[in-house]
Design an enzyme around this catalytic site. Structure first.
Site, PDB file in Angstrom:
ATOM      1  N   ASP A 137      11.566  66.187  56.581  1.00  0.00           N
ATOM      2  CA  ASP A 137      11.867  66.442  55.173  1.00  0.00           C
ATOM      3  C   ASP A 137      10.823  67.398  54.579  1.00  0.00           C
ATOM      4  OD1 ASP A 137      13.703  65.361  52.842  1.00  0.00           O
ATOM      5  OD2 ASP A 137      11.661  65.166  52.072  1.00  0.00           O
ATOM      6  N   TYR A 148       8.604  69.658  44.274  1.00  0.00           N
ATOM      7  CA  TYR A 148       9.933  70.275  44.192  1.00  0.00           C
ATOM      8  C   TYR A 148       9.936  71.485  43.267  1.00  0.00           C
ATOM      9  CZ  TYR A 148      12.240  66.757  47.011  1.00  0.00           C
ATOM     10  OH  TYR A 148      12.631  65.977  48.069  1.00  0.00           O
ATOM     11  N   HIS A 201      19.642  60.763  57.258  1.00  0.00           N
ATOM     12  CA  HIS A 201      18.483  61.630  57.021  1.00  0.00           C
ATOM     13  C   HIS A 201      17.193  61.021  57.545  1.00  0.00           C
ATOM     14  CE1 HIS A 201      15.782  64.406  55.049  1.00  0.00           C
ATOM     15  NE2 HIS A 201      15.278  63.457  54.277  1.00  0.00           N
TER      16      HIS A 201
END
Length: 291
Positions: free
Chosen positions: A104, A211, A271
């Protein structure tokens, strides 16, 4: 978790990085993603430590690493800054050259590290991601729906921070249960660790800054590197039930646009494949490391 591992805290100049390490053999750095910590490797790291010197670290802003203040350009939480932290950590432990395995956000740090410090990275595995610039360049309704958080977290301070603060642990569980997985696939002690960190407003803010950097300064860095390829051997792994595995793009084909030596493998997982399929993850990583 991590019985027999030594815990260290290393000042890299801009941040203090928390990590655990153990084992003998070629050095391997493990990097986690959002919304996790180095605890995500608690089943994989001991297995790898039987043959490798394993270091599992918290990214800056995550886990028990420090949370540097961020400016308007979000550079303090860029993948470049995070990668530099980890190179400094490994050098402080005596590892000038090492393999890197990232999941990730940690995989995005791994990709940036291979570009910024190619002399340090011997090989790399990127778990359940496609390159950041590729993702932002291929957004459609399907992807925007699945990756809604990419566009939610980048909203100006402190909109996402305040909204998540209404029920942070409930929100954390929602995130862990998305992307083809389920919360009960995680070990209770790992979930407790994620909950401990996510309960900290400063940690949540640092994650939002990660982010925000991903949608701004990281894209600048990636655009400046268009045409450059990672030279070290690269393994792309993904969960076949996750967004990457069920998307229209062939992960290996995409990564071959960004690296010269690419192999790939999909696991029957969502995921969070490392925690859903730890034994299969170890087996695939060991095959790659021995190649």
């Amino acid at each position: 978790m991590f019985d027999g591992f030594e815990r260290v805290r290393v000042d890299t100049g801009e941040a203090t990085i928390n990590a655990v390490h153990s084992g003998t053999g070629p050095p391997v750095l493990l990097l986690h993603g959002f919304p996790q910590t180095s605890a995500m490797w608690h089943q994989v790291a001991p297995a790898l430590a039987q043959r490798y010197t394993v270091v599992a670290a918290d990214l800056r802003g995550y886990g028990d690493s420090s949370r540097p203040p961020s400016g308007d350009d979000h550079a303090a939480y860029s993948f470049r800054a995070m990668a530099a932290d980890q190179v400094a950590l490994m050098r402080s432990l005596g590892h000038e050259r090492f393999a890197v395995i990232g999941h990730d956000r940690g995989a995005r740090v791994t990709h940036r590290m291979a570009l910024d410090a190619p002399e340090a990275v011997t090989r790399l595995a990127v778990l359940d991601i496609l390159p950041t610039l590729h993702v932002y360049s291929h957004v459609d309704r399907r992807l925007a729906t699945a990756y809604y958080h990419w566009f939610f977290y980048i909203q100006p301070y402190d909109v996402p921070e305040r909204l998540i603060a209404g029920d942070p642990i409930g929100y954390l569980h929602t995130v862990l249960g998305r992307f083809g997985g389920r919360v009960d696939a995680f070990a209770p002690e790992a979930v407790a660790e994620y909950e401990r960190v996510f309960a900290d407003p400063d940690a949540r803010h640092a994650m939002m800054e990660d982010y925000r950097a991903g949608a701004s300064i990281d894209l600048e860095h990636d655009r400046a590197d268009v045409g450059r390829r990672v030279e070290a051997p690269l393994l792309a792994m993904w969960g076949t039930r996750g967004v990457v595995g069920r998307g229209p793009d062939n992960p290996v084909a995409v990564w071959r646009e960004h690296a010269t030596d690419v192999t790939g493998v999909g696991l029957d997982a969502g995921h969070y494949l490392v925690e859903e399929r730890p034994e299969e993850t170890v087996a695939a990583l060991e095959r790659f490391m021995e190649g």
